[in-house]
Enzyme design. Sequence first.
Site, PDB file in Angstrom:
ATOM      1  N   LYS A 118     -22.459 -24.152 -11.054  1.00  0.00           N
ATOM      2  CA  LYS A 118     -23.692 -24.856 -11.414  1.00  0.00           C
ATOM      3  C   LYS A 118     -23.704 -26.283 -10.908  1.00  0.00           C
ATOM      4  CE  LYS A 118     -25.695 -22.354 -15.254  1.00  0.00           C
ATOM      5  NZ  LYS A 118     -26.361 -22.475 -16.554  1.00  0.00           N
ATOM      6  N   LYS A 201     -24.941 -12.528  -8.275  1.00  0.00           N
ATOM      7  CA  LYS A 201     -25.426 -12.081  -9.580  1.00  0.00           C
ATOM      8  C   LYS A 201     -26.953 -12.224  -9.648  1.00  0.00           C
ATOM      9  CE  LYS A 201     -25.177 -14.836 -13.182  1.00  0.00           C
ATOM     10  NZ  LYS A 201     -24.994 -15.539 -14.458  1.00  0.00           N
ATOM     11  N   LYS A 204     -31.784 -15.980 -13.210  1.00  0.00           N
ATOM     12  CA  LYS A 204     -33.108 -16.596 -13.333  1.00  0.00           C
ATOM     13  C   LYS A 204     -33.221 -17.835 -12.462  1.00  0.00           C
ATOM     14  CE  LYS A 204     -31.501 -17.544 -17.989  1.00  0.00           C
ATOM     15  NZ  LYS A 204     -31.726 -17.087 -19.339  1.00  0.00           N
TER      16      LYS A 204
HETATM   17  P1  AMP Z   1     -27.776 -16.767 -19.368  1.00  0.00           P
HETATM   18  O1  AMP Z   1     -29.066 -16.316 -18.814  1.00  0.00           O
HETATM   19  O2  AMP Z   1     -26.873 -17.340 -18.326  1.00  0.00           O
HETATM   20  O3  AMP Z   1     -27.903 -17.623 -20.606  1.00  0.00           O
HETATM   21  O4  AMP Z   1     -27.029 -15.444 -19.833  1.00  0.00           O
HETATM   22  C1  AMP Z   1     -27.292 -14.825 -21.061  1.00  0.00           C
HETATM   23  C2  AMP Z   1     -26.539 -13.522 -21.192  1.00  0.00           C
HETATM   24  O5  AMP Z   1     -26.982 -12.598 -20.192  1.00  0.00           O
HETATM   25  C3  AMP Z   1     -25.017 -13.662 -21.009  1.00  0.00           C
HETATM   26  O6  AMP Z   1     -24.381 -12.783 -21.900  1.00  0.00           O
HETATM   27  C4  AMP Z   1     -24.812 -13.239 -19.598  1.00  0.00           C
HETATM   28  O7  AMP Z   1     -23.514 -12.732 -19.370  1.00  0.00           O
HETATM   29  C5  AMP Z   1     -25.864 -12.146 -19.436  1.00  0.00           C
HETATM   30  N1  AMP Z   1     -26.283 -12.036 -18.031  1.00  0.00           N
HETATM   31  C6  AMP Z   1     -26.955 -12.955 -17.300  1.00  0.00           C
HETATM   32  N2  AMP Z   1     -27.153 -12.525 -16.039  1.00  0.00           N
HETATM   33  C7  AMP Z   1     -26.561 -11.293 -15.978  1.00  0.00           C
HETATM   34  C8  AMP Z   1     -26.428 -10.320 -14.932  1.00  0.00           C
HETATM   35  N3  AMP Z   1     -26.927 -10.519 -13.710  1.00  0.00           N
HETATM   36  N4  AMP Z   1     -25.765  -9.167 -15.231  1.00  0.00           N
HETATM   37  C9  AMP Z   1     -25.268  -8.941 -16.476  1.00  0.00           C
HETATM   38  N5  AMP Z   1     -25.362  -9.816 -17.488  1.00  0.00           N
HETATM   39  C10 AMP Z   1     -26.015 -10.986 -17.252  1.00  0.00           C
END
Ligand code: AMP
Length: 338
Positions: A118, A201, A204
């Site tokens: 990040k 990955k 968003k």
């Molecule tokens: P975040 O959007 O980074 O706050 O992620 C929130 C949750 O979604 C966390 O548990 C991440 O591990 C999961 N997550 C985010 N992106 C992915 C992805 N591409 N594949 C699987 N899990 C994801």
Amino acid sequence: MTEVVHTPRVFSGIQPSGGLTLGNYLGAIKRFVSMQDSGVETIYCMVDMHAITVWQDPADLRRATRELCAGYIAAGLDPAKSTLFNQSQVSAHAELGWIFSCVARMGWLNRMTQFKDKAGKNRENASVGLFSYPALMAADILVYHATHVPVGEDQKQHIELTRDIAAKFNHDYGVDFFPITEPVIEGEATRVMSLRDGSKKMSKSDPSDKSRINMTDGADAIAQKIRKAKSDADGLPSDADGLKGRTEATNLVNIYAALADMSVDQVLADVGGKQFSEFKPMLADLAVAKLSPISTEMARLMQTPDEIDKILRSGADKARAIADPILAQTLDIVGMVR
Ligand code: AMP
Ligand code: TRP
């Protein structure tokens, strides 16, 4: 010392920064729902204080927090069964986060790959919060004495750090107070990849909207993104071994399996031998069937933001009732006069 047995309690959180993706749904929310429905105590947070480790426009942050709550509920979380709230309403997170900043070591945080990703090349200009974020995340979890944390694969390192912080705190103060939390990383889609680049990955924050399926995408957008998704020229194999080395093909099959609640082998037993030209429309239909009821319900809930705020306030009351006593005991252990 007698060993304390902690009753099972699930905690997890998602940042309200930008919208929800299929990665969040399959890697996190869908599994939040199954844990809720398994009868264990579940606490799910919108981690707005984490979100501001990177600048957020205030109006966007408010909207994203409500939309995330709408997403949780639309996907099947029930405020009567799970505690749903936004982090900043429960000040114990920040207070315990400070104590944990004093437990975590610089060397531990220096190893965090999410910070490196990040912060990018310009580390000098990253916020201090972005660096110390895992100490706050450990506090999110441990202020509830949570024993299990469902997350996607990318969060594994942060949960390991949470365990290290709990163990060091317990050791340094000679107590058996914080549980050693287990990550729960399971299912067929613990790491959903970008639709345009199977090595990245799905996120968003990816500049290309075509790389991801957003929970708010309509049926046409979903179908088009899947049709254009990167795949390869071979047909689908009849078992998981045949997917080795084929990252894009693996990703699409994993997504199908997770959406259909099937194993990869079960999916391939059905679709082995088909070409992607035939499989992609099947995947698009399945994705639309599973996601559009959720996005429709999210849009409906977003029409009454006051109702969402009410849910968050009452969730925060329930959360405080658990977190405040644990924080108070922590302060006693550390030696703070109250
Ligand atoms: P975040 O959007 O980074 O706050 O992620 C929130 C949750 O979604 C966390 O548990 C991440 O591990 C999961 N997550 C985010 N992106 C992915 C992805 N591409 N594949 C699987 N899990 C994801
Ligand atoms: N770090 C997580 C992410 O970026 C979000 C998060 C913050 C979290 N606190 C948490 C996840 C506590 C699980 C438990 O996705």
